[in-house]
Design an enzyme around this catalytic site. Structure first.
Site, PDB file in Angstrom:
ATOM      1  N   ALA B  24      11.327  34.492  78.212  1.00 46.57           N
ATOM      2  CA  ALA B  24      11.087  35.230  77.375  1.00 46.57           C
ATOM      3  C   ALA B  24      10.538  34.686  76.179  1.00 46.57           C
ATOM      4  O   ALA B  24       9.759  35.105  75.490  1.00 46.57           O
ATOM      5  CB  ALA B  24      12.373  36.267  77.039  1.00 46.57           C
ATOM      6  N   GLU B  43      14.752  24.963  70.622  1.00 44.88           N
ATOM      7  CA  GLU B  43      15.457  24.964  71.604  1.00 44.88           C
ATOM      8  C   GLU B  43      16.716  24.345  71.597  1.00 44.88           C
ATOM      9  O   GLU B  43      16.511  23.050  70.886  1.00 44.88           O
ATOM     10  CB  GLU B  43      14.734  24.281  72.943  1.00 44.88           C
ATOM     11  CG  GLU B  43      15.438  24.012  73.939  1.00 44.88           C
ATOM     12  CD  GLU B  43      16.383  25.025  74.856  1.00 44.88           C
ATOM     13  OE1 GLU B  43      15.837  26.318  75.162  1.00 44.88           O
ATOM     14  OE2 GLU B  43      17.516  24.963  74.924  1.00 44.88           O
ATOM     15  N   ASN B  51      18.071  28.508  81.283  1.00 51.64           N
ATOM     16  CA  ASN B  51      18.383  29.044  82.567  1.00 51.64           C
ATOM     17  C   ASN B  51      17.240  29.415  83.124  1.00 51.64           C
ATOM     18  O   ASN B  51      17.381  29.591  84.636  1.00 51.64           O
ATOM     19  CB  ASN B  51      19.466  29.995  82.230  1.00 51.64           C
ATOM     20  CG  ASN B  51      20.309  30.363  83.324  1.00 51.64           C
ATOM     21  OD1 ASN B  51      21.292  29.274  83.657  1.00 51.64           O
ATOM     22  ND2 ASN B  51      20.627  31.251  84.098  1.00 51.64           N
ATOM     23  N   GLY B  57      12.711  32.416  90.530  1.00 52.92           N
ATOM     24  CA  GLY B  57      11.422  32.429  90.163  1.00 52.92           C
ATOM     25  C   GLY B  57      10.830  33.871  91.123  1.00 52.92           C
ATOM     26  O   GLY B  57       9.623  33.778  91.577  1.00 52.92           O
ATOM     27  N   ARG B 304      26.972  44.462  94.648  1.00 46.00           N
ATOM     28  CA  ARG B 304      27.820  43.325  94.093  1.00 46.00           C
ATOM     29  C   ARG B 304      28.994  43.481  93.302  1.00 46.00           C
ATOM     30  O   ARG B 304      30.033  42.600  93.620  1.00 46.00           O
ATOM     31  CB  ARG B 304      26.852  42.565  93.187  1.00 46.00           C
ATOM     32  CG  ARG B 304      25.571  41.848  93.836  1.00 46.00           C
ATOM     33  CD  ARG B 304      24.605  41.073  92.708  1.00 46.00           C
ATOM     34  NE  ARG B 304      23.701  40.574  93.339  1.00 46.00           N
ATOM     35  CZ  ARG B 304      22.571  39.999  92.566  1.00 46.00           C
ATOM     36  NH1 ARG B 304      22.533  40.144  91.348  1.00 46.00           N
ATOM     37  NH2 ARG B 304      21.700  39.471  93.333  1.00 46.00           N
ATOM     38  N   GLU B 438      17.744  38.053  78.318  1.00 48.81           N
ATOM     39  CA  GLU B 438      18.761  38.393  78.651  1.00 48.81           C
ATOM     40  C   GLU B 438      19.762  38.626  77.155  1.00 48.81           C
ATOM     41  O   GLU B 438      20.879  39.026  77.412  1.00 48.81           O
ATOM     42  CB  GLU B 438      19.609  37.326  79.834  1.00 48.81           C
ATOM     43  CG  GLU B 438      20.965  37.811  80.235  1.00 48.81           C
ATOM     44  CD  GLU B 438      21.303  36.842  81.558  1.00 48.81           C
ATOM     45  OE1 GLU B 438      20.505  36.053  81.721  1.00 48.81           O
ATOM     46  OE2 GLU B 438      22.499  36.717  81.605  1.00 48.81           O
ATOM     47  N   ILE B 454      13.132  38.584  85.490  1.00 46.59           N
ATOM     48  CA  ILE B 454      12.171  37.951  84.993  1.00 46.59           C
ATOM     49  C   ILE B 454      11.003  38.798  84.371  1.00 46.59           C
ATOM     50  O   ILE B 454      10.300  38.739  83.280  1.00 46.59           O
ATOM     51  CB  ILE B 454      11.344  37.062  86.110  1.00 46.59           C
ATOM     52  CG1 ILE B 454      12.374  35.751  86.524  1.00 46.59           C
ATOM     53  CG2 ILE B 454      10.123  36.419  85.644  1.00 46.59           C
ATOM     54  CD1 ILE B 454      11.957  35.069  87.430  1.00 46.59           C
TER      55      ILE B 454
END
Lengths: 470, 470
Positions: B24, B43, B51, B57, B304, B438, B454
């Site tokens: 992102a 960063e 992550n 991917g 889940r 996220e 993604i």
């Protein structure tokens, strides 16, 4: 957003400021007063007591002498297990432990210290594994509020109504130091009244209730809960004080867990009288039908969330149906529901289909399938437990009700610790800041069991009051 | 908590500050740079990509030319419906609309502008109603990150690593004006490095990821997720930047919706290799057993959340079992799992019972009952759909794996609008403040579908980048 840092000029000083005059706030005020503190109690509305006055007045308590007399074996641990099961394990265990361990004492306090009268019966509400639900004599939370007011009067305190909390003020050591309020506030004019700063030498206790009627806040967490969804709460149940607590850095918890009542009727305001018909007659003895398809779509005895979600998914009010045999088996009277038109009477399925615009062939098939299940003692469609005195739906007249969920309880709020201190975003107590009741979160987890809200208010209200005064 | 009000002395100025170098953040930086803004990308860790570099991917996209070529009929609306169904309706509909409508374009952007290569196949992950999951050539998010870095290099930008966000700074008009950071930060020493103030003339974009490994934050929302519960995420996936956003008044949403992987093995770190055995072999062809009782306890093909909650309820790792026929039917190799000891091989049920300490009589009974169900084509216990090529569990050898959920994704975060602006507690955009990925909440609701993360990062990262530069 800015937090006031410079020392304001105070218009007034007290030891403890309690925001909100419902069950939690008054419990806190009584305890703080009993501990020798001066207390100012603020209520934004014209009347006191908030949403507590329209609650059903049922208190959950475990391990009480009254249960023992009735040979009901119960312990705080058992109640703890019930609450965690309903809460899907999201409950903060230490808070549940405190609530359950002090539940019996809290109930006894309302009897011994406040003089609240309870009915003789001990009920077992959904999700409780034994009877532990005690109902006030008038079946309303107002019975407790009234006695709390008497107690406060004895202690020389009274509630100031029409005072809106605008800001919680902090000093430069990050301690809550007081509040900025608007006296003479006229709901819902947010700028009405006169600003006043009240210094809280010891603490501020937030006891402002839930946000069931705060459309913006609740849709931010659950976008389905638009203005089209009603609420069982008073219209004043909004979240401005919760927002203010978050603004000063309180940790939010479980804001998106908002409980809907699947038993609510859109043809009346608030909680109303329809839920009795739905919960005690249509759901156990009858069926819930999607009017578009004429079919059942959920286990009518599933949990509140499952049923409410299923009705919302249908996208329009669904129809609860029962017959005369169901009404009789329930032992309930539906006279008021019929008189007010909340429940309607029908002589044929065709009539039902016409009034609620249900395709008649599938409605007939649905009733037929359900009736076969009742005869065989097993629901073939949703595995609903068939109650022992159930009979097929064929004993005229039929009865019908429109059902559309209403917002009932907001499980989320600010996170507190076992001392009722509000925690900040680093999980540390915010100095001088306490909270209790529905404005807090984390105690009930995913689902607040019926009758546990008042216990919550009493237990943590008293804890907040005692600790704020120390 | 205090918010800096006075104008700080800036050590540096730029148009846009992007916090976080995952999918992102880099998407935002590329777009902001392409729009002519100067951009600083920060960063906290030594390596870039966060992550995202260990994600699988896979990108979900609806209505793509590739689907059309394969005669797959798909539309953004269909993907929208799938996401809302999985999200239990808690998703913010407008955000889902944007994500799905721009999903195909985002995928195409990674191909045309970034040069990412994808495999030929189009998969259909759980919860998606058609195949729309596109896998990068190396089956890792690092394939996209790598190409994003190339693009940034072309644009003359680079990532500054080891820079920790300490504070988001606001000016006296409640506008985000920059950041206070620590350069030379050494994870996890929160006070390491040198303080620096960077002015963001246009905007700050928060793209710091989830908080799967923030034990304090996750247990405040779901107390079951203690240190004993692992995570599929990098250890650096913590919530300090999210807390900082909340501190300056961002609206929190869905913080308690934390996704656990029921397919995770406690005998390896991170995502590992066990999930392939669990998901593709034990769950569809075998059984999941509670070692205390020797019995199955949940539909192995349930969602889940249902499965992870059930295992947590058991209170200890549970055992996934399959046999040689299941492995063959799956078409998967389990050689690596066996070599690393994640999956164990057994010749008898007795051996399984001994190793995992399962009562053997009930284990035998469980297998017998399950096998009868397979023969009859219907699971008598949990109504698990019996897959078409299933056979009874009796083809030696048996295979077993220990399973204990790991935290996989945090659906909650700060609330944004369709322009990726962070909203405040009054639902108004915070001036100069954007977020994507996220760290935001509300898009996936109760459950994030596989491959939608993604897409989320790409779509809202690009939106944040474009709007922050304007």
């Amino acid at each position: 957003m800015p937090v006031e840092q410079t020392a304001p000029r105070w218009d007034e000083e007290t030891d403890v400021v309690v925001i909100g005059s419902g069950l939690a706030g008054l419990a806190a005020a009584i305890e703080a007063g009993a501990a020798g503190s001066s207390v100012v109690i603020l209520e934004k509305m014209k009347g006191f007591g908030g949403n507590s006055t329209i609650s059903d007045g049922v208190v959950a308590a475990a391990g009480t002498p009254m249960q023992a007399e009735s040979n009901i074996v119960d312990t705080p641990r058992r109640m703890y297990d019930d609450m965690l099961k309903a809460g899907l394990g999201l409950n903060q265990p230490e808070l549940v432990r405190i609530l359950t361990e002090q539940s019996s004492e809290a109930l006894q306090w309302t009897i011994d210290v406040l003089g609240v009268k309870y009915r003789d019966r001990i009920d077992q509400f959904g999700g409780h594994s034994v009877p532990r639900c005690f109902t006030t004599h008038n079946h309303s939370g107002s019975a407790i509020i009234k006695q709390q007011l008497h107690k406060l009067k004895e202690q020389g305190m009274k509630i100031r109504t029409r005072v809106l909390l605008k800001k919680i003020l902090m000093n430069n050591r990050n301690r809550v130091s007081g509040v900025l309020v608007q006296e003479g506030y006229q709901y819902p004019e947010s700028e009405s009244g006169v600003e006043k700063r009240i210094k809280a030498r010891k603490a501020v206790v937030l006891a402002t209730g839930g946000f069931a009627n705060d459309i913006a806040l609740r849709t931010s967490q659950d976008p389905r809960l638009t203005r089209e969804i009603g609420s069982t709460n008073k219209f004043s149940t909004t979240g401005e004080a919760l927002r203010e607590a978050l603004r000063i850095g309180a940790m939010p918890v479980h804001l998106s867990w908002i409980q809907l009542g699947p038993w609510a009727c859109p043809d009346e305001k608030g909680y109303g009288i329809g839920p009795d018909f739905a919960s005690y007659i249509a759901f156990p003895y009858g069926i819930l039908v999607n009017p578009q398809t004429g079919r059942r779509f959920v286990n009518e005895l599933g949990d509140r969330k499952m049923r409410a979600d299923a009705i919302l998914q249908v996208g329009q009010p669904c129809i609860g149906l029962a017959d005369e045999a169901g009404v009789r088996a329930s032992g309930k009277s539906i006279a008021r529901c019929l008189k007010k038109g909340i429940v309607k009477k029908f002589d044929t399925l065709e009539e039902i289909a016409e009034v609620y615009q249900i395709p008649i062939p599938s409605l007939k098939k649905t009733v037929e399938t359900f009736n076969m299940g009742v005869d065989r003692g097993r629901d073939p469609e949703f595995d609903k437990p068939v109650v022992s005195n159930a009979t097929p739906l064929k004993h005229l007249p039929y009865y019908g009700i429109r059902l559309w969920p209403k917002v009932h309880h907001t499980m989320g709020g600010v996170l507190i610790n076992t001392r009722a201190q509000v925690l900040d975003l680093s999980h540390e107590p915010i100095d001088g800041f306490y909270a209790a009741g529905e404005v807090t979160g984390g105690i009930h987890g995913a689902c607040r069991l019926g009758s546990c809200a008042i216990t919550d208010c009493l237990v943590f209200g008293r804890i907040a009051g005692r600790n704020s005064a120390s």
